[in-house]
Design a protein around this motif. Structure first.
Motif, short mmCIF file in Angstrom:
data_model
loop_
_atom_site.label_atom_id
_atom_site.label_comp_id
_atom_site.label_asym_id
_atom_site.label_seq_id
_atom_site.Cartn_x
_atom_site.Cartn_y
_atom_site.Cartn_z
N ARG A 163 0.90 -1.07 0.04
CA ARG A 163 -0.06 0.12 -0.15
C ARG A 163 0.77 1.33 -0.18
NH1 ARG A 163 -3.74 -0.08 4.81
NH2 ARG A 163 -4.85 1.42 3.89
N THR A 164 1.92 1.13 0.65
CA THR A 164 2.72 2.42 0.86
C THR A 164 3.61 2.52 -0.71
OG1 THR A 164 2.95 1.97 3.21
CG2 THR A 164 4.66 3.67 2.15
N LEU A 165 3.98 1.29 -1.17
CA LEU A 165 4.72 1.44 -2.46
C LEU A 165 3.72 2.16 -3.31
CD1 LEU A 165 6.42 -2.29 -2.33
CD2 LEU A 165 7.49 0.13 -2.54
N ARG A 166 2.51 1.56 -3.66
CA ARG A 166 1.69 2.19 -4.40
C ARG A 166 1.39 3.65 -4.12
NH1 ARG A 166 -1.74 -1.40 -3.86
NH2 ARG A 166 -1.03 -2.84 -5.59
N LEU A 167 1.41 4.07 -3.01
CA LEU A 167 1.23 5.58 -2.50
C LEU A 167 2.56 6.32 -3.13
CD1 LEU A 167 -0.05 7.95 -0.96
CD2 LEU A 167 1.03 7.07 0.91
N THR A 168 3.69 5.93 -2.86
CA THR A 168 4.99 6.48 -3.32
C THR A 168 5.01 7.02 -4.99
OG1 THR A 168 6.14 4.66 -3.78
CG2 THR A 168 6.20 5.46 -1.51
N GLY A 169 4.33 5.83 -5.52
CA GLY A 169 4.11 6.07 -6.94
C GLY A 169 3.21 6.87 -7.26
N ARG A 170 1.92 7.16 -6.65
CA ARG A 170 1.07 8.29 -6.73
C ARG A 170 1.52 9.49 -6.52
NH1 ARG A 170 -2.44 4.71 -4.07
NH2 ARG A 170 -2.75 6.43 -2.40
N VAL A 171 2.12 9.85 -5.31
CA VAL A 171 2.39 11.21 -4.67
C VAL A 171 3.85 11.61 -4.58
CG1 VAL A 171 0.29 10.83 -3.51
CG2 VAL A 171 2.51 10.36 -2.41
N ALA A 172 4.89 10.74 -4.65
CA ALA A 172 6.19 11.11 -4.57
C ALA A 172 6.95 11.10 -5.92
CB ALA A 172 7.04 10.21 -3.69
N ASP A 173 8.24 11.67 -5.65
CA ASP A 173 8.93 11.76 -6.91
C ASP A 173 10.16 10.52 -7.16
OD1 ASP A 173 8.03 14.17 -7.93
OD2 ASP A 173 8.98 15.09 -6.17
N GLY A 174 10.08 9.74 -6.05
CA GLY A 174 10.95 8.61 -6.08
C GLY A 174 10.62 7.80 -4.77
N THR A 175 11.31 6.49 -4.81
CA THR A 175 10.94 5.71 -3.43
C THR A 175 12.25 5.04 -3.18
OG1 THR A 175 9.04 4.86 -4.84
CG2 THR A 175 9.69 3.30 -3.11
N VAL A 176 12.33 5.22 -1.77
CA VAL A 176 13.59 4.45 -0.87
C VAL A 176 13.25 3.11 -0.51
CG1 VAL A 176 15.17 4.74 0.60
CG2 VAL A 176 14.46 6.70 -0.44
N LEU A 177 14.01 2.23 -1.08
CA LEU A 177 13.62 0.87 -0.47
C LEU A 177 14.72 0.38 0.53
CD1 LEU A 177 12.98 -0.81 -3.97
CD2 LEU A 177 11.19 -0.17 -2.47
N ASP A 178 14.46 -0.09 1.64
CA ASP A 178 15.43 -0.38 2.57
C ASP A 178 16.18 -1.89 2.59
OD1 ASP A 178 13.65 -2.17 3.99
OD2 ASP A 178 13.09 -1.18 5.56
N ALA A 179 17.00 -2.00 3.14
CA ALA A 179 17.86 -3.05 3.13
C ALA A 179 17.11 -4.42 3.49
CB ALA A 179 19.15 -3.04 4.08
N HIS A 180 15.87 -4.33 4.03
CA HIS A 180 15.06 -5.72 3.85
C HIS A 180 14.62 -6.17 2.56
CE1 HIS A 180 14.11 -5.34 8.60
NE2 HIS A 180 15.32 -4.81 8.09
N VAL A 181 15.07 -5.49 1.66
CA VAL A 181 14.61 -5.69 -0.06
C VAL A 181 15.53 -6.25 -0.80
CG1 VAL A 181 13.28 -4.74 -1.77
CG2 VAL A 181 12.69 -4.24 0.31
N GLY A 182 15.32 -7.51 -1.01
CA GLY A 182 16.58 -8.22 -1.81
C GLY A 182 16.37 -7.64 -3.37
N THR A 183 16.98 -8.39 -4.31
CA THR A 183 16.92 -7.93 -5.78
C THR A 183 15.48 -8.23 -6.38
OG1 THR A 183 19.34 -8.35 -5.89
CG2 THR A 183 18.19 -8.42 -7.93
N GLU A 184 15.20 -9.45 -6.19
CA GLU A 184 13.78 -9.59 -6.78
C GLU A 184 12.51 -8.78 -6.01
OE1 GLU A 184 12.96 -11.50 -9.31
OE2 GLU A 184 15.05 -11.51 -9.46
N GLY A 185 12.78 -8.49 -4.87
CA GLY A 185 11.83 -7.66 -3.98
C GLY A 185 11.96 -6.17 -4.62
#
Length: 290
Positions: A163-185
């Motif tokens: 839900r937050t990922l979709r929100l960043t696409g709608r309202v932000a100019d970019g997305t920061v993915l933290d270190a819990h997210v691997g390559t496929e993530g």
């Protein structure tokens, strides 16, 4: 070309900041990223000092927890830094760690609603607009910055869940993915971000920043394994790397191929040589990334 960064984690005391920042500048690192973690160090204060001590180094703050910060104050601080140090600052906002927000008496019943309202208002203020809004959390009455940035800067948002990922696409100019997210993530996250962008009819660039847990030097595999265990992500594929410059560069390239424009090396919390880690990223890994 992939932008390569490194994190200066706030587990280091503030008085260590200058040495690491100067090392990043002198070694040619693309970007140094700072965190506003509770209850360690301020992202804005450290960013201001780092920018003042350097001439070309870009500084990222990933991220500012919005429940702790009135949006007008964040806009004032961001605008001041953008005017003092044009084109050298990247700011990201986000939910913050909910347990920490509760400790500070700032936990929102709907973090998603807060981030939505906050990001929209902050972007408008940084564009120089006069903002009146009466949201669930963000309320402004004719607020405008006297000294907005000369050019509206991009504003990034941190995200993990769909839900937050979709929100960043709608309202932000970019997305920061933290270190819990691997390559496929990263690939899956960008798919969801793309859905949000499509919903909002947004086109153009969308910056993607991906953190990679990284350890090098003596005891690197053991330090990294302990960190992964502590974070509860030992089973996540390709989420971290331990080894020499070639191994790290290969991990960076995988993240870039998955869609990350900026890859940020995140040392373990017990990294024994923060200046050496920054120098390793800039002088040994950077030439192998391309």
């Amino acid at each position: 070309m992939t932008t390569l960064g490194a994190v200066l984690r706030p587990q280091l005391p503030p008085e260590r900041l200058r040495s690491v920042v100067r090392t990043a500048e002198e070694s040619g690192l693309d970007e140094l990223w700072l965190w506003e973690d509770c209850f360690l160090e301020s992202g804005i204060a450290t960013a201001a000092a780092a920018l003042a001590w350097t001439e070309r180094l870009r500084i990222g703050v990933g991220l500012l927890p919005v429940p702790l910060r009135n949006v007008a104050l964040t806009a004032m601080e961001a605008a001041t830094l953008h005017r003092l140090f044009p084109d050298r600052l990247t700011l990201a906002v986000g939910h913050g760690i909910q347990d920490w927000m509760a400790q500070a008496g700032a936990k929102a019943a709907s973090p998603l609603t807060l981030l939505d309202e906050y990001t929209a208002a902050l972007r408008a203020l940084l564009r120089g607009e006069r903002v009146t809004t009466e949201g669930r959390y963000v309320r402004l009455d004719g607020v405008a910055l006297d000294w907005p940035p000369a050019t509206a800067p991009p504003l990034l948002a941190g995200a993990l869940g769909p839900r937050t990922l979709r929100l960043t696409g709608r309202v932000a100019d970019g997305t920061v993915l933290d270190a819990h997210v691997g390559t496929e993530g990263v690939r899956e996250a960008l798919r969801i971000v793309g859905e949000g962008r499509a919903e909002a009819g947004r086109t153009g660039d969308h910056a993607v920043v991906s953190y990679v847990l990284t350890a090098t030097g003596p005891g690197a595999p053991e330090r990294l394994a302990a960190e992964l265990e502590h974070e509860g992500i030992s089973a996540v594929p390709d989420v971290a790397v331990a080894g020499d410059a070639q191994a790290v560069a290969d991990a960076v390239r995988r993240r870039a191929e998955a869609g990350a424009g900026t890859v940020v090396l995140q040392p373990t919390a017990d990294e024994p040589d923060p200046e050496g880690f920054v120098r390793f990223a800039a002088e040994e890994v950077r030439p192998l990334v391309g």
